[in-house]
Design an enzyme around this catalytic site. Structure first.
Site, mmCIF file in Angstrom:
data_model
loop_
_atom_site.group_PDB
_atom_site.id
_atom_site.type_symbol
_atom_site.label_atom_id
_atom_site.label_comp_id
_atom_site.label_asym_id
_atom_site.label_seq_id
_atom_site.Cartn_x
_atom_site.Cartn_y
_atom_site.Cartn_z
ATOM 1 N N LYS A 87 58.608 90.508 17.036
ATOM 2 C CA LYS A 87 59.508 90.570 18.241
ATOM 3 C C LYS A 87 61.395 91.177 17.933
ATOM 4 C CE LYS A 87 60.343 87.056 21.060
ATOM 5 N NZ LYS A 87 61.028 86.188 21.773
HETATM 6 O O1 G3P Z 1 61.957 82.943 23.609
HETATM 7 C C1 G3P Z 1 62.737 83.289 24.696
HETATM 8 C C2 G3P Z 1 62.834 82.881 25.916
HETATM 9 O O2 G3P Z 1 61.702 82.247 26.828
HETATM 10 C C3 G3P Z 1 63.911 81.304 25.932
HETATM 11 O O3 G3P Z 1 64.236 80.482 26.458
HETATM 12 O O4 G3P Z 1 64.711 78.441 27.784
HETATM 13 O O5 G3P Z 1 65.905 79.494 26.673
HETATM 14 O O6 G3P Z 1 65.946 80.826 28.013
HETATM 15 P P1 G3P Z 1 64.991 79.846 27.212
#
Ligand code: G3P
Length: 219
Positions: A87
């Site tokens: 990533k």
């Molecule tokens: O892994 C990346 C992403 O899905 C993060 O989500 O909830 O932290 O905005 P969030």
């Protein structure tokens, strides 16, 4: 549509895998920190433990922000297990790193995508996945789902092979809408995946079936 789970929690990954619908895992440095995973050895061991649960596609994020650092880290991460997808953040050096890793046959997931332009750059560099963060866009009053629609349309128009991995999913409607819009993958917390199970008429209907069966059997 593929389902990935967005967590570094081994119990949650196992639970989603046991449900039989899990296609992969995404992690990020915040999710690893939440599990108390720190230090290079511990991080490597944790990624290996995740890979041992699932069949394929475990996104492991680089910490470096310079080209050489991302390449070094990306190669090291890819060596942990063939299931690893590296990533890489959507920055200038990240685009170069994606191009390089692609040429080396290493799969990548370009993360922190917030615009169609960024998604085009990542696809041109050869990213395996792009991760538009829909919840974080919604948080600041931009339409995250509109971005998914836009990227899907552009990729289809030009035949890009990069897959749209909808990320930062907060609830079941996000997931269902992403499916309608043609996202290739959705990565979500466990509660969103299991949330798809719920319907009060299912519970009511099952209770009635069981009650009728018991009555007929004279119980
Ligand atoms: O892994 C990346 C992403 O899905 C993060 O989500 O909830 O932290 O905005 P969030």
């Amino acid at each position: 549509m593929k389902f990935f789970i967005d967590t570094a929690n081994l119990a949650e990954i196992q639970e989603a895998y046991d449900l039989g619908v899990l296609d992969g895992v995404t992690t990020n440095p915040s999710l690893m920190a939440k599990e108390g995973i720190t230090g290079e050895d511990q991080i490597r061991a944790h990624y290996k433990a995740i890979c041992d649960i699932v069949d394929d596609k475990v996104s492991a994020e680089v910490i470096s922000t310079d080209f050489e650092g991302m390449i070094r880290e990306g190669k090291e991460l890819a060596k942990i297990d063939e299931k690893i997808v590296v990533k890489v953040p959507m920055i200038k050096e990240g685009v170069k790193a994606i191009k390089y890793l692609h040429s080396e046959g290493i799969r990548t997931n370009c993360t922190l995508i917030f615009s169609a332009g960024q998604a085009i750059l990542a696809a041109k560099a050869g990213a395996t996945y792009v991760s538009p963060f829909i919840g974080r866009l919604d948080d600041i009053s931009f339409d995250g789902l509109e971005l998914i629609e836009q990227i899907v349309h552009i990729y289809q128009t030009y035949g890009f092979s990069t897959e749209v991995l909808a990320a930062s999913i907060r609830h079941t409607m996000h997931l269902i809408k992403c499916a309608e819009l043609g996202a290739d993958v959705a990565t979500c917390p466990l509660k969103v995946i299991t949330g798809l199970l719920n319907h009060p008429l299912t519970d009511k209907g099952l209770a009635q079936f069981l009650a009728d069966h018991a009555k007929a059997a004279g119980k």
